[in-house]
Write a protein that holds these residues in place. Sequence first.
Motif, mmCIF file in Angstrom:
data_model
loop_
_atom_site.group_PDB
_atom_site.id
_atom_site.type_symbol
_atom_site.label_atom_id
_atom_site.label_comp_id
_atom_site.label_asym_id
_atom_site.label_seq_id
_atom_site.Cartn_x
_atom_site.Cartn_y
_atom_site.Cartn_z
ATOM 1 N N ILE A 1 6.285 10.890 -16.702
ATOM 2 C CA ILE A 1 7.176 10.073 -16.230
ATOM 3 C C ILE A 1 6.703 8.470 -16.764
ATOM 4 O O ILE A 1 5.796 8.317 -16.856
ATOM 5 C CB ILE A 1 7.666 9.925 -14.808
ATOM 6 N N PRO A 2 7.583 7.982 -17.515
ATOM 7 C CA PRO A 2 7.237 6.735 -17.875
ATOM 8 C C PRO A 2 6.536 5.632 -16.547
ATOM 9 O O PRO A 2 7.115 5.740 -15.399
ATOM 10 C CB PRO A 2 8.572 5.891 -18.317
ATOM 11 N N ALA A 3 5.589 5.145 -16.797
ATOM 12 C CA ALA A 3 5.017 4.224 -15.703
ATOM 13 C C ALA A 3 5.935 3.359 -15.195
ATOM 14 O O ALA A 3 5.748 3.031 -13.829
ATOM 15 C CB ALA A 3 3.858 3.647 -16.547
ATOM 16 N N GLU A 4 6.784 2.594 -16.122
ATOM 17 C CA GLU A 4 7.651 1.601 -15.357
ATOM 18 C C GLU A 4 8.839 2.413 -14.503
ATOM 19 O O GLU A 4 9.076 1.870 -13.283
ATOM 20 C CB GLU A 4 8.425 0.978 -16.468
ATOM 21 N N ARG A 5 8.951 3.579 -14.879
ATOM 22 C CA ARG A 5 10.012 4.260 -14.254
ATOM 23 C C ARG A 5 9.467 4.918 -12.692
ATOM 24 O O ARG A 5 10.089 4.645 -11.697
ATOM 25 C CB ARG A 5 10.525 5.413 -14.884
ATOM 26 N N ALA A 6 8.273 5.190 -12.770
ATOM 27 C CA ALA A 6 7.465 5.706 -11.599
ATOM 28 C C ALA A 6 7.446 4.493 -10.575
ATOM 29 O O ALA A 6 7.711 4.610 -9.422
ATOM 30 C CB ALA A 6 6.285 6.218 -11.885
ATOM 31 N N ARG A 7 7.228 3.271 -10.996
ATOM 32 C CA ARG A 7 6.763 1.979 -10.292
ATOM 33 C C ARG A 7 8.331 1.602 -9.874
ATOM 34 O O ARG A 7 8.417 1.442 -8.385
ATOM 35 C CB ARG A 7 6.535 0.742 -10.932
ATOM 36 N N GLU A 8 9.341 1.884 -10.663
ATOM 37 C CA GLU A 8 10.926 1.522 -10.177
ATOM 38 C C GLU A 8 11.090 2.475 -9.092
ATOM 39 O O GLU A 8 11.925 1.874 -7.980
ATOM 40 C CB GLU A 8 11.800 1.826 -11.308
ATOM 41 N N VAL A 9 11.070 3.574 -9.267
ATOM 42 C CA VAL A 9 11.460 4.679 -8.207
ATOM 43 C C VAL A 9 10.462 4.676 -6.794
ATOM 44 O O VAL A 9 11.159 4.616 -5.884
ATOM 45 C CB VAL A 9 11.046 6.276 -8.569
ATOM 46 N N ALA A 10 9.236 4.324 -6.978
ATOM 47 C CA ALA A 10 8.506 3.873 -5.761
ATOM 48 C C ALA A 10 8.860 2.866 -5.214
ATOM 49 O O ALA A 10 8.795 2.806 -3.832
ATOM 50 C CB ALA A 10 7.056 3.990 -5.986
ATOM 51 N N VAL A 11 9.068 1.670 -5.758
ATOM 52 C CA VAL A 11 9.593 0.583 -5.006
ATOM 53 C C VAL A 11 10.873 0.774 -4.571
ATOM 54 O O VAL A 11 11.194 0.296 -3.130
ATOM 55 C CB VAL A 11 9.651 -0.634 -6.128
ATOM 56 N N HIS A 12 11.918 1.575 -4.859
ATOM 57 C CA HIS A 12 13.130 1.778 -4.468
ATOM 58 C C HIS A 12 13.044 2.488 -3.004
ATOM 59 O O HIS A 12 13.769 2.291 -2.115
ATOM 60 C CB HIS A 12 14.132 2.402 -5.520
ATOM 61 N N ALA A 13 12.268 3.523 -3.211
ATOM 62 C CA ALA A 13 12.186 4.506 -2.208
ATOM 63 C C ALA A 13 11.381 3.838 -0.946
ATOM 64 O O ALA A 13 11.433 4.575 0.193
ATOM 65 C CB ALA A 13 11.491 5.917 -2.790
ATOM 66 N N SER A 14 10.546 2.769 -1.000
ATOM 67 C CA SER A 14 10.080 2.328 -0.159
ATOM 68 C C SER A 14 10.179 1.014 0.518
ATOM 69 O O SER A 14 9.295 0.347 1.198
ATOM 70 C CB SER A 14 8.482 2.361 -0.371
ATOM 71 N N VAL A 15 11.446 0.531 0.433
ATOM 72 C CA VAL A 15 11.942 -0.441 0.822
ATOM 73 C C VAL A 15 11.929 -0.547 2.337
ATOM 74 O O VAL A 15 12.540 0.435 2.783
ATOM 75 C CB VAL A 15 13.473 -0.978 0.358
ATOM 76 N N LYS A 16 11.455 -1.496 3.140
ATOM 77 C CA LYS A 16 11.556 -1.685 4.476
ATOM 78 C C LYS A 16 12.799 -1.727 5.027
ATOM 79 O O LYS A 16 13.580 -2.288 4.533
ATOM 80 C CB LYS A 16 10.435 -2.679 5.061
ATOM 81 N N GLY A 17 12.829 -0.571 5.948
ATOM 82 C CA GLY A 17 14.350 -0.557 6.799
ATOM 83 C C GLY A 17 15.350 0.048 5.976
ATOM 84 O O GLY A 17 16.362 0.425 6.553
ATOM 85 N N GLY B 1 0.822 -1.346 0.235
ATOM 86 C CA GLY B 1 0.107 -0.025 0.058
ATOM 87 C C GLY B 1 0.754 1.162 0.062
ATOM 88 O O GLY B 1 0.621 2.253 -0.612
ATOM 89 N N ILE B 2 1.992 1.317 0.691
ATOM 90 C CA ILE B 2 2.791 2.257 0.796
ATOM 91 C C ILE B 2 3.405 2.730 -0.440
ATOM 92 O O ILE B 2 3.471 3.766 -0.950
ATOM 93 C CB ILE B 2 4.094 2.153 1.874
ATOM 94 N N THR B 3 3.929 1.572 -1.215
ATOM 95 C CA THR B 3 4.320 1.508 -2.547
ATOM 96 C C THR B 3 3.688 2.078 -3.593
ATOM 97 O O THR B 3 3.683 3.051 -4.254
ATOM 98 C CB THR B 3 5.083 0.202 -3.032
ATOM 99 N N ALA B 4 2.226 1.601 -3.441
ATOM 100 C CA ALA B 4 1.219 2.009 -4.392
ATOM 101 C C ALA B 4 0.920 3.380 -4.433
ATOM 102 O O ALA B 4 0.668 4.146 -5.376
ATOM 103 C CB ALA B 4 -0.012 1.260 -4.418
ATOM 104 N N ALA B 5 0.748 3.987 -2.904
ATOM 105 C CA ALA B 5 0.345 5.363 -2.783
ATOM 106 C C ALA B 5 1.539 6.297 -3.367
ATOM 107 O O ALA B 5 1.329 7.487 -3.988
ATOM 108 C CB ALA B 5 0.213 5.385 -1.516
ATOM 109 N N LEU B 6 2.792 5.921 -3.069
ATOM 110 C CA LEU B 6 3.920 6.657 -3.580
ATOM 111 C C LEU B 6 4.091 6.562 -4.960
ATOM 112 O O LEU B 6 4.129 7.826 -5.691
ATOM 113 C CB LEU B 6 5.146 6.192 -2.981
ATOM 114 N N GLU B 7 3.856 5.570 -5.844
ATOM 115 C CA GLU B 7 3.702 5.674 -7.203
ATOM 116 C C GLU B 7 2.612 6.310 -7.611
ATOM 117 O O GLU B 7 2.962 7.128 -8.692
ATOM 118 C CB GLU B 7 3.428 4.025 -7.637
ATOM 119 N N ALA B 8 1.306 6.413 -7.256
ATOM 120 C CA ALA B 8 0.533 7.130 -7.592
ATOM 121 C C ALA B 8 0.743 8.650 -7.610
ATOM 122 O O ALA B 8 0.529 9.444 -8.409
ATOM 123 C CB ALA B 8 -0.866 7.030 -7.027
ATOM 124 N N GLU B 9 1.407 8.994 -6.378
ATOM 125 C CA GLU B 9 1.912 10.366 -6.200
ATOM 126 C C GLU B 9 2.768 10.934 -7.298
ATOM 127 O O GLU B 9 2.862 12.110 -7.645
ATOM 128 C CB GLU B 9 2.257 10.663 -4.833
#
Length: 229
Positions: free
Chosen positions: A139-155, A123-131
């Motif tokens: 921004i390319p959709a794939e790149r937005a997803r990549e940034v969101a996943v990288h930025a929201s890694v737990k810990g 949910g955190i990753t999806a919300a960040l991707e949407a924002e």
Amino acid sequence: MDLVAPVVVEPLRGRRCSECRQGPLQRMIVEFNAPVCLDCADLGHLVFLPRGDTALTRRARENSALWAVVVRHNRRRTRYERQGLLVEEEALARAEAACLADAEARARRRARDAERRAVRDAGITAALEAEILRLFPSIPAERAREVAVHASVKGSGRVGRTAAGRALDPGAVTAAVRASVRHVDTPYDTLLMGGVPRHQARTRVAPAIEAVLRAWRYGGQDGHGRDRG
């Protein structure tokens, strides 16, 4: 009535039973300053449970009508130290079954907790991707997803895990996208590997970063709503 458990000693040197003369003894009790083997002491039917598992020890002791404490002398510390218990075999079996059931319950609970955390993290990753897509519609959709996943890694301590990131603060979200552009779309990493100080490298790539962010934010417009054609 307070229970007084027999004390069984693991001798440091070979001893023989004062009653049956068998030996050397692995474990014994001491009666009238003389060694007595466990069979003669009516403890031979008990099984040894080493120390270390507190829950198993407690349950085995509670389920055993007869049990004994096993000790060994530590010469360096000049004291007797507990090695474990002697308990009834059936009591140990019941204790092991109870602990196994507890372990399975704990495993199921850990699995449920992990599933809940995974859902929350997704949910955190999806919300960040949407924002990211809202702030940077080009921004390319794939790149937005990549940034969101990288930025929201737990810990990781990255932007998506900060309070500002979870609150989808525009500055924090933009910082995550800017960091991605810096490493992926500019020679920043190459400059660092070439010995350029970090602050100088950032200054050199800053115009390129802003150009990419502007393109992703405004697309074919100049930032004021006017076409740049």
